[in-house]
Design a protein around this motif. Sequence first.
Motif, PDB file in Angstrom:
ATOM      1  N   LYS A 162      82.536  -3.018  12.404  1.00 49.09           N
ATOM      2  CA  LYS A 162      81.118  -3.056  12.773  1.00 49.09           C
ATOM      3  C   LYS A 162      80.639  -1.679  13.227  1.00 49.09           C
ATOM      4  CE  LYS A 162      77.556  -5.248  15.447  1.00 49.09           C
ATOM      5  NZ  LYS A 162      77.163  -6.267  16.360  1.00 49.09           N
ATOM      6  N   ILE A 163      81.470  -0.961  13.961  1.00 52.61           N
ATOM      7  CA  ILE A 163      81.088   0.375  14.424  1.00 52.61           C
ATOM      8  C   ILE A 163      80.935   1.315  13.232  1.00 52.61           C
ATOM      9  CG2 ILE A 163      81.753   2.347  15.858  1.00 52.61           C
ATOM     10  CD1 ILE A 163      83.357   0.265  17.569  1.00 52.61           C
ATOM     11  N   ILE A 164      81.889   1.267  12.308  1.00 54.60           N
ATOM     12  CA  ILE A 164      81.819   2.107  11.097  1.00 54.60           C
ATOM     13  C   ILE A 164      80.572   1.750  10.291  1.00 54.60           C
ATOM     14  CG2 ILE A 164      82.927   2.661   8.895  1.00 54.60           C
ATOM     15  CD1 ILE A 164      84.357   3.902  11.281  1.00 54.60           C
ATOM     16  N   ALA A 165      80.346   0.459  10.073  1.00 50.18           N
ATOM     17  CA  ALA A 165      79.174   0.014   9.300  1.00 50.18           C
ATOM     18  C   ALA A 165      77.877   0.446   9.976  1.00 50.18           C
ATOM     19  CB  ALA A 165      79.204  -1.503   9.120  1.00 50.18           C
ATOM     20  N   THR A 166      77.822   0.355  11.301  1.00 57.26           N
ATOM     21  CA  THR A 166      76.637   0.780  12.039  1.00 57.26           C
ATOM     22  C   THR A 166      76.408   2.280  11.871  1.00 57.26           C
ATOM     23  OG1 THR A 166      76.959  -0.998  13.649  1.00 57.26           O
ATOM     24  CG2 THR A 166      75.524   0.823  14.319  1.00 57.26           C
ATOM     25  N   GLY A 167      77.485   3.055  11.945  1.00 59.35           N
ATOM     26  CA  GLY A 167      77.368   4.504  11.763  1.00 59.35           C
ATOM     27  C   GLY A 167      76.858   4.865  10.384  1.00 59.35           C
ATOM     28  N   LEU A 168      77.424   4.252   9.362  1.00 60.41           N
ATOM     29  CA  LEU A 168      76.971   4.522   7.994  1.00 60.41           C
ATOM     30  C   LEU A 168      75.521   4.094   7.803  1.00 60.41           C
ATOM     31  CD1 LEU A 168      80.184   3.480   6.036  1.00 60.41           C
ATOM     32  CD2 LEU A 168      79.340   5.820   6.430  1.00 60.41           C
ATOM     33  N   GLN A 169      75.147   2.962   8.388  1.00 58.64           N
ATOM     34  CA  GLN A 169      73.772   2.471   8.272  1.00 58.64           C
ATOM     35  C   GLN A 169      72.790   3.401   8.982  1.00 58.64           C
ATOM     36  OE1 GLN A 169      72.850  -0.384   6.403  1.00 58.64           O
ATOM     37  NE2 GLN A 169      70.919   0.680   6.640  1.00 58.64           N
ATOM     38  N   GLU A 170      73.145   3.870  10.157  1.00 60.15           N
ATOM     39  CA  GLU A 170      72.267   4.799  10.886  1.00 60.15           C
ATOM     40  C   GLU A 170      72.072   6.091  10.097  1.00 60.15           C
ATOM     41  OE1 GLU A 170      70.318   4.359  13.314  1.00 60.15           O
ATOM     42  OE2 GLU A 170      71.066   2.515  14.194  1.00 60.15           O
ATOM     43  N   LEU A 171      73.129   6.599   9.491  1.00 62.88           N
ATOM     44  CA  LEU A 171      73.000   7.818   8.688  1.00 62.88           C
ATOM     45  C   LEU A 171      72.141   7.558   7.446  1.00 62.88           C
ATOM     46  CD1 LEU A 171      76.607   9.259   9.043  1.00 62.88           C
ATOM     47  CD2 LEU A 171      74.514  10.103  10.120  1.00 62.88           C
ATOM     48  N   GLU A 172      72.294   6.377   6.869  1.00 61.75           N
ATOM     49  CA  GLU A 172      71.486   6.000   5.705  1.00 61.75           C
ATOM     50  C   GLU A 172      70.013   5.852   6.086  1.00 61.75           C
ATOM     51  OE1 GLU A 172      70.688   5.244   1.810  1.00 61.75           O
ATOM     52  OE2 GLU A 172      72.648   5.802   2.619  1.00 61.75           O
ATOM     53  N   ASN A 173      69.746   5.272   7.246  1.00 62.41           N
ATOM     54  CA  ASN A 173      68.375   5.041   7.697  1.00 62.41           C
ATOM     55  C   ASN A 173      67.664   6.315   8.146  1.00 62.41           C
ATOM     56  OD1 ASN A 173      68.694   2.320   7.249  1.00 62.41           O
ATOM     57  ND2 ASN A 173      69.078   1.821   9.393  1.00 62.41           N
ATOM     58  N   ASN A 174      68.418   7.365   8.393  1.00 60.64           N
ATOM     59  CA  ASN A 174      67.842   8.605   8.906  1.00 60.64           C
ATOM     60  C   ASN A 174      68.014   9.741   7.894  1.00 60.64           C
ATOM     61  OD1 ASN A 174      66.970   8.137  11.873  1.00 60.64           O
ATOM     62  ND2 ASN A 174      68.915   7.062  11.663  1.00 60.64           N
ATOM     63  N   LYS A 175      67.427   9.560   6.747  1.00 54.83           N
ATOM     64  CA  LYS A 175      67.512  10.549   5.665  1.00 54.83           C
ATOM     65  C   LYS A 175      66.862  11.880   6.049  1.00 54.83           C
ATOM     66  CE  LYS A 175      69.320   8.148   2.214  1.00 54.83           C
ATOM     67  NZ  LYS A 175      70.622   8.443   1.704  1.00 54.83           N
ATOM     68  N   GLN A 176      65.983  11.867   7.044  1.00 59.41           N
ATOM     69  CA  GLN A 176      65.277  13.074   7.437  1.00 59.41           C
ATOM     70  C   GLN A 176      66.148  14.019   8.269  1.00 59.41           C
ATOM     71  OE1 GLN A 176      64.971  10.155   8.901  1.00 59.41           O
ATOM     72  NE2 GLN A 176      64.819  10.468  11.104  1.00 59.41           N
ATOM     73  N   LEU A 177      67.380  13.632   8.601  1.00 58.69           N
ATOM     74  CA  LEU A 177      68.260  14.508   9.381  1.00 58.69           C
ATOM     75  C   LEU A 177      68.452  15.835   8.667  1.00 58.69           C
ATOM     76  CD1 LEU A 177      71.061  12.052  10.546  1.00 58.69           C
ATOM     77  CD2 LEU A 177      69.249  13.032  11.930  1.00 58.69           C
ATOM     78  N   LYS A 178      68.449  16.908   9.443  1.00 59.32           N
ATOM     79  CA  LYS A 178      68.683  18.242   8.898  1.00 59.32           C
ATOM     80  C   LYS A 178      70.180  18.487   8.809  1.00 59.32           C
ATOM     81  CE  LYS A 178      64.630  19.726  11.368  1.00 59.32           C
ATOM     82  NZ  LYS A 178      64.390  19.892  12.757  1.00 59.32           N
ATOM     83  N   LYS A 179      70.552  19.530   8.095  1.00 56.85           N
ATOM     84  CA  LYS A 179      71.954  19.924   7.987  1.00 56.85           C
ATOM     85  C   LYS A 179      72.564  20.063   9.374  1.00 56.85           C
ATOM     86  CE  LYS A 179      71.619  22.568   3.772  1.00 56.85           C
ATOM     87  NZ  LYS A 179      71.854  23.867   3.150  1.00 56.85           N
ATOM     88  N   CYS A 180      73.749  19.535   9.515  1.00 55.43           N
ATOM     89  CA  CYS A 180      74.535  19.645  10.744  1.00 55.43           C
ATOM     90  C   CYS A 180      73.847  19.030  11.959  1.00 55.43           C
ATOM     91  CB  CYS A 180      74.918  21.096  11.016  1.00 55.43           C
ATOM     92  SG  CYS A 180      75.899  21.813   9.693  1.00 55.43           S
ATOM     93  N   GLU A 181      72.972  18.062  11.731  1.00 56.67           N
ATOM     94  CA  GLU A 181      72.312  17.377  12.841  1.00 56.67           C
ATOM     95  C   GLU A 181      73.188  16.217  13.315  1.00 56.67           C
ATOM     96  OE1 GLU A 181      67.913  15.792  14.180  1.00 56.67           O
ATOM     97  OE2 GLU A 181      68.181  16.649  12.190  1.00 56.67           O
ATOM     98  N   ILE A 182      73.118  15.942  14.600  1.00 54.98           N
ATOM     99  CA  ILE A 182      73.964  14.945  15.243  1.00 54.98           C
ATOM    100  C   ILE A 182      73.098  13.920  15.963  1.00 54.98           C
ATOM    101  CG2 ILE A 182      75.784  14.592  16.952  1.00 54.98           C
ATOM    102  CD1 ILE A 182      76.264  17.742  16.597  1.00 54.98           C
TER     103      ILE A 182
END
Length: 161
Positions: free
Chosen positions: A118-138
Amino acid sequence: MKANMSLMSLTQAESAFNILLANQARLFLTLNLIVIQNRGNAVSKDDVAKFMEHFQRKTDIFFVISENSWGIILTQGQKNEALAFLNRLFSQPVFTKNNLDFVACSFEIRNDQTPFEKIIATGLQELENNKQLKKCEIMTFDYFNSIPLLKAKVSIIVAVA
């Protein structure tokens, strides 16, 4: 000299994570699980392993999630330590020289109630949902850091003279 490092598989990392989680309450561990994703040019698993070798502490667990995603379990890592680790990692010249487009999210874990998947899936989903992240953004999230109430067994011994 450091030994060559190889990344753990997702299954191996899950086993290690579950062992750590089983001891978390008793040892008062704060774990941090980081999901890193490459949004740019393909990078080989061997290149990632060689690069990460320079940042690994003996207590960290690096693993492969997918072809373009990796995970890191910081076994002694609160949110500020995870951010410092990722900032140090992403500040390396290799990211600018090779035009690498990596992003990451970090989860501080203070309870044993959430499964690894669930933690891995949540992480992947958050990264997918935040396409506007800049390079090397955390990004950091507090979804899994509620501290459960501890149950303690108490014995009272009364000495009568």
